[in-house]
Design an enzyme around this catalytic site. Sequence first.
Site, PDB file in Angstrom:
ATOM      1  N   ASP A 202       0.834  -1.204   0.000  1.00  0.00           N
ATOM      2  CA  ASP A 202       0.000   0.000   0.000  1.00  0.00           C
ATOM      3  C   ASP A 202       0.870   1.256   0.000  1.00  0.00           C
ATOM      4  O   ASP A 202       0.570   2.232  -0.696  1.00  0.00           O
ATOM      5  CB  ASP A 202      -0.920  -0.011   1.219  1.00  0.00           C
ATOM      6  CG  ASP A 202      -1.718  -1.300   1.314  1.00  0.00           C
ATOM      7  OD1 ASP A 202      -2.447  -1.605   0.368  1.00  0.00           O
ATOM      8  OD2 ASP A 202      -1.588  -2.005   2.325  1.00  0.00           O
TER       9      ASP A 202
ATOM     10  N   HIS B  92      -4.623  -3.555   6.506  1.00  0.00           N
ATOM     11  CA  HIS B  92      -4.470  -3.783   5.066  1.00  0.00           C
ATOM     12  C   HIS B  92      -5.830  -4.218   4.515  1.00  0.00           C
ATOM     13  O   HIS B  92      -6.106  -5.397   4.312  1.00  0.00           O
ATOM     14  CB  HIS B  92      -3.411  -4.852   4.791  1.00  0.00           C
ATOM     15  CG  HIS B  92      -3.304  -5.221   3.340  1.00  0.00           C
ATOM     16  ND1 HIS B  92      -2.934  -4.313   2.379  1.00  0.00           N
ATOM     17  CD2 HIS B  92      -3.549  -6.381   2.683  1.00  0.00           C
ATOM     18  CE1 HIS B  92      -2.945  -4.905   1.201  1.00  0.00           C
ATOM     19  NE2 HIS B  92      -3.325  -6.154   1.361  1.00  0.00           N
TER      20      HIS B  92
END
Length: 358
Positions: free
Chosen positions: A186, A214
Amino acid sequence: MSRVVGTHTCRPAAHREAIIVVRPVVRPAEPIKVVVTGAAGQIAYSLLYQIASGAVFGPDQPVYLHLLDIAPMMGVLEGVVMELADCALPLLTGVLPTANPEEAFKDVAAAFLVGAMPRKEGMERKDLLAANVRIFKEQGQALDKVARKDVKILVVGNPANTNALICSKYAPSIPKENFTAMTRLDQNRAQSQLAAKLGVPVKDVKNVIIWGNHSSTQFPDASNAAVKIGGVEKPVTAAVNDDEYLKSTFVTTVQKRGAAVIAARKMSSALSAAKAASDHMRDWFLGTTDRWASMGVISDGSYGTPRDVVFSFPVTISGGKWKIVEGLTITDFARQMLDATGKELLEEKQDALDVCKD
């Protein structure tokens, strides 16, 4: 360190005298054992070369790979072992393919826990969590029994944060700070989005933060990021000069990037996930220098986050130890985002603990 002593002469013969030259003998480093689970899968297929080539642990560190997968995948895994042999990698000292977790985790210094039940069409996140809790409970027990007590563990398989928490719960002899979840993918996505927005190389953007889980509740935060433009470093917020973009399009693009890749590729983002796993473990072993890294780590309550969940924070790393970056300003918008992702992690934790009771 052993020494080799030789002689060298550089004066005319009549006045020649011996000059002692001492040459250090550098002994090769001992191989470290590294386990990758889900080793016959797509992410591992990209990850294994990076580990074995020196991109993760350094160009002088030999590795011995332990490859774990389920019994029905042993035939495929044998093909992976053949390819690793065919790469003729100087740092790869051996490969152990196995379906036995205790054999796989024996004496490992680093563990990439990639293998997990994939999310299938129509499957709710809770269903995915229930299936994977059992896997990571078993792996935690095996790590506790046979791994080195200083083993560094990265959970890649989703839901990564809660899988890491459960794995830690069932490996009580290994410090909780040695269990981490991957949010580096990410971070890399966020860094790449900002670089494209500003028209600069991705290396010129740093200190983008991923907070929380996440999942689609994660908070990609550019408020402390910096960018180098024309040789001058400045805040990303000033360079972008579009607060609405940084709170909306930027955030949602990063949150939904995995789904976008699946929609385009018809498969998950295996290549970029492998690269992110390599980045995460390399920084953990070798340090972060002047940049922050986002890692899912056990929360101590920093920044008003829930304690005892695996929460992604900005960290610095030195000597193999991570430390949460302190003293950052949390805006009202950021507070809302951190609270939302923290709430989800608490719910996941409870769901996971309920499964463990079964």
